[in-house]
Design a protein around this motif. Structure first.
Motif, PDB file in Angstrom:
ATOM      1  N   ASP A   1      67.590  76.094  36.239  1.00  0.00           N
ATOM      2  CA  ASP A   1      66.885  75.551  37.207  1.00  0.00           C
ATOM      3  C   ASP A   1      66.465  77.118  38.085  1.00  0.00           C
ATOM      4  O   ASP A   1      65.253  77.043  38.298  1.00  0.00           O
ATOM      5  N   PHE A   2      67.308  77.703  38.086  1.00  0.00           N
ATOM      6  CA  PHE A   2      66.870  79.060  38.749  1.00  0.00           C
ATOM      7  C   PHE A   2      66.091  79.888  37.842  1.00  0.00           C
ATOM      8  O   PHE A   2      64.920  80.586  38.471  1.00  0.00           O
ATOM      9  N   VAL A   3      66.006  79.886  36.582  1.00  0.00           N
ATOM     10  CA  VAL A   3      65.039  80.592  35.933  1.00  0.00           C
ATOM     11  C   VAL A   3      63.772  80.014  35.921  1.00  0.00           C
ATOM     12  O   VAL A   3      62.658  80.443  35.847  1.00  0.00           O
ATOM     13  N   ALA A   4      63.735  78.631  35.783  1.00  0.00           N
ATOM     14  CA  ALA A   4      62.474  77.888  36.038  1.00  0.00           C
ATOM     15  C   ALA A   4      61.635  78.269  37.166  1.00  0.00           C
ATOM     16  O   ALA A   4      60.521  78.447  37.085  1.00  0.00           O
ATOM     17  N   LEU A   5      62.685  77.977  38.262  1.00  0.00           N
ATOM     18  CA  LEU A   5      62.034  78.436  39.638  1.00  0.00           C
ATOM     19  C   LEU A   5      61.325  79.956  39.653  1.00  0.00           C
ATOM     20  O   LEU A   5      60.316  80.113  40.263  1.00  0.00           O
ATOM     21  N   THR A   6      62.257  80.717  39.123  1.00  0.00           N
ATOM     22  CA  THR A   6      61.701  82.332  39.206  1.00  0.00           C
ATOM     23  C   THR A   6      60.590  82.562  38.427  1.00  0.00           C
ATOM     24  O   THR A   6      59.450  83.262  38.806  1.00  0.00           O
ATOM     25  N   GLU A   7      60.381  81.841  37.301  1.00  0.00           N
ATOM     26  CA  GLU A   7      59.122  81.894  36.531  1.00  0.00           C
ATOM     27  C   GLU A   7      57.835  81.240  37.025  1.00  0.00           C
ATOM     28  O   GLU A   7      56.956  81.877  36.812  1.00  0.00           O
ATOM     29  N   THR A   8      58.068  80.195  37.990  1.00  0.00           N
ATOM     30  CA  THR A   8      57.099  79.713  38.567  1.00  0.00           C
ATOM     31  C   THR A   8      56.497  80.831  39.770  1.00  0.00           C
ATOM     32  O   THR A   8      55.318  80.884  39.982  1.00  0.00           O
ATOM     33  N   LEU A   9      57.615  81.266  40.181  1.00  0.00           N
ATOM     34  CA  LEU A   9      57.319  82.056  41.233  1.00  0.00           C
ATOM     35  C   LEU A   9      56.504  83.304  40.743  1.00  0.00           C
ATOM     36  O   LEU A   9      55.678  83.835  41.429  1.00  0.00           O
ATOM     37  N   ALA A  10      56.907  83.917  39.618  1.00  0.00           N
ATOM     38  CA  ALA A  10      56.258  85.061  39.019  1.00  0.00           C
ATOM     39  C   ALA A  10      54.841  84.952  38.549  1.00  0.00           C
ATOM     40  O   ALA A  10      53.989  85.811  38.630  1.00  0.00           O
ATOM     41  N   GLY A  11      54.590  83.725  38.450  1.00  0.00           N
ATOM     42  CA  GLY A  11      53.462  83.063  37.775  1.00  0.00           C
ATOM     43  C   GLY A  11      52.430  82.990  38.830  1.00  0.00           C
ATOM     44  O   GLY A  11      51.187  83.052  38.540  1.00  0.00           O
ATOM     45  N   SER A  12      52.817  82.736  40.082  1.00  0.00           N
ATOM     46  CA  SER A  12      51.985  82.648  41.311  1.00  0.00           C
ATOM     47  C   SER A  12      51.684  83.883  42.028  1.00  0.00           C
ATOM     48  O   SER A  12      52.057  84.670  41.695  1.00  0.00           O
TER      49      SER A  12
ATOM     50  N   SER B   1      61.234  81.381  49.324  1.00  0.00           N
ATOM     51  CA  SER B   1      62.005  80.812  48.158  1.00  0.00           C
ATOM     52  C   SER B   1      63.453  81.332  47.997  1.00  0.00           C
ATOM     53  O   SER B   1      64.119  80.918  47.412  1.00  0.00           O
ATOM     54  N   TRP B   2      63.563  82.178  48.961  1.00  0.00           N
ATOM     55  CA  TRP B   2      64.962  83.000  48.803  1.00  0.00           C
ATOM     56  C   TRP B   2      66.148  81.959  49.025  1.00  0.00           C
ATOM     57  O   TRP B   2      67.177  82.092  48.084  1.00  0.00           O
ATOM     58  N   PRO B   3      66.241  81.097  50.030  1.00  0.00           N
ATOM     59  CA  PRO B   3      67.326  80.297  50.231  1.00  0.00           C
ATOM     60  C   PRO B   3      67.268  79.243  48.941  1.00  0.00           C
ATOM     61  O   PRO B   3      68.695  78.930  48.592  1.00  0.00           O
ATOM     62  N   GLU B   4      66.479  78.746  48.447  1.00  0.00           N
ATOM     63  CA  GLU B   4      66.488  77.816  47.470  1.00  0.00           C
ATOM     64  C   GLU B   4      66.886  78.595  46.235  1.00  0.00           C
ATOM     65  O   GLU B   4      67.742  77.947  45.400  1.00  0.00           O
ATOM     66  N   GLN B   5      66.594  79.765  45.893  1.00  0.00           N
ATOM     67  CA  GLN B   5      66.782  80.441  44.766  1.00  0.00           C
ATOM     68  C   GLN B   5      68.605  80.987  44.834  1.00  0.00           C
ATOM     69  O   GLN B   5      69.135  80.781  43.914  1.00  0.00           O
ATOM     70  N   ALA B   6      68.672  81.237  46.001  1.00  0.00           N
ATOM     71  CA  ALA B   6      70.202  81.452  46.317  1.00  0.00           C
ATOM     72  C   ALA B   6      71.164  80.362  46.148  1.00  0.00           C
ATOM     73  O   ALA B   6      72.196  80.272  45.655  1.00  0.00           O
ATOM     74  N   ALA B   7      70.722  78.939  46.693  1.00  0.00           N
ATOM     75  CA  ALA B   7      71.288  77.902  46.259  1.00  0.00           C
ATOM     76  C   ALA B   7      71.555  77.598  45.036  1.00  0.00           C
ATOM     77  O   ALA B   7      72.568  77.156  44.586  1.00  0.00           O
ATOM     78  N   LEU B   8      70.449  77.604  44.198  1.00  0.00           N
ATOM     79  CA  LEU B   8      70.803  77.256  42.739  1.00  0.00           C
ATOM     80  C   LEU B   8      71.665  78.430  42.196  1.00  0.00           C
ATOM     81  O   LEU B   8      72.539  77.870  41.228  1.00  0.00           O
ATOM     82  N   LEU B   9      71.798  79.642  42.459  1.00  0.00           N
ATOM     83  CA  LEU B   9      72.676  80.629  42.119  1.00  0.00           C
ATOM     84  C   LEU B   9      74.095  80.101  42.444  1.00  0.00           C
ATOM     85  O   LEU B   9      75.088  80.259  41.606  1.00  0.00           O
TER      86      LEU B   9
END
Length: 196
Positions: free
Chosen positions: A185-196, A170-178
């Motif tokens: 969108d970055f916060v939503a993605l990181t929250e789903t990653l932290a929850g899994s 997920s690092w490239p996707e997170q970096a693209a959002l930043l």
């Protein structure tokens, strides 16, 4: 007699502690010098491209085999942190000019002050992995967004067993959002990653 045994035990414990500290310092020094030496070795561009293409093929084959194994075991590959080299469903947002990014808005959304192109903001990247990324020429969010997952995994594999638990899918996707300033969108993605 008990005094002598206690004294011998304490000296042995002290020597073991000193040896452990010295060993840890020497290992850290050796790792840093090895990393510096690897960064200064001149690389032939054509040879580097050839090796990179071979590595990407090998990583794609590995990912395909992992996906098959996950299917056989009845689990989803996404839950295991693997990615498919053929997966083109994720379209990364276009980055904006760094001067156009509103870091104050990022602070409001993220709840903390962040520095431009700080890779440590990304879920799963700490100071050591940020150093490793710097070692392969990935120093900005935009560069990370354009980096192949296989290259990131190869970097982690080469860094040793202590980095094997990290999954860069997920690092490239997170970096693209930043890089594009999509803080929510970055916060939503990181929250789903932290929850899994």
């Amino acid at each position: 007699m008990p005094y002598t045994l206690a004294k011998f035990f304490l000296w042995g414990l002290l020597m073991a502690l000193a040896g452990g500290i010295v060993g840890w310092l020497l290992r850290s020094l050796k790792a840093r010098t090895d990393l510096d030496r690897r960064q200064t070795v001149p690389v032939d561009a054509s040879e580097s491209d050839r090796v990179r293409s071979e590595l990407e093929l090998a990583v794609a084959e590995r990912d395909r085999l992992r996906m098959e194994l996950a299917d056989v075991r009845g689990s989803s590959a996404g839950a295991l942190g693997f990615s498919s080299a053929l997966d083109t469903s994720t379209v990364l947002p276009e980055p904006v000019e760094p001067a156009d990014l509103d870091l104050d808005a990022a602070r409001a959304v993220l709840g903390k002050r962040i520095a431009l192109d700080d890779l440590r903001v990304i879920e799963g990247i700490g100071p050591k992995i940020a150093e490793l990324c710097d070692g392969i020429g990935v120093m900005t969010w935009h560069q990370l967004a354009e980096t192949d997952i296989g290259t990131l995994q190869a970097m982690l594999d080469a860094a040793g067993s202590r980095f094997k638990m990290h999954r860069p899918a997920s690092w490239p996707e997170q970096a693209a959002l930043l890089a594009s300033g999509q803080w929510e969108d970055f916060v939503a993605l990181t929250e789903t990653l932290a929850g899994s």
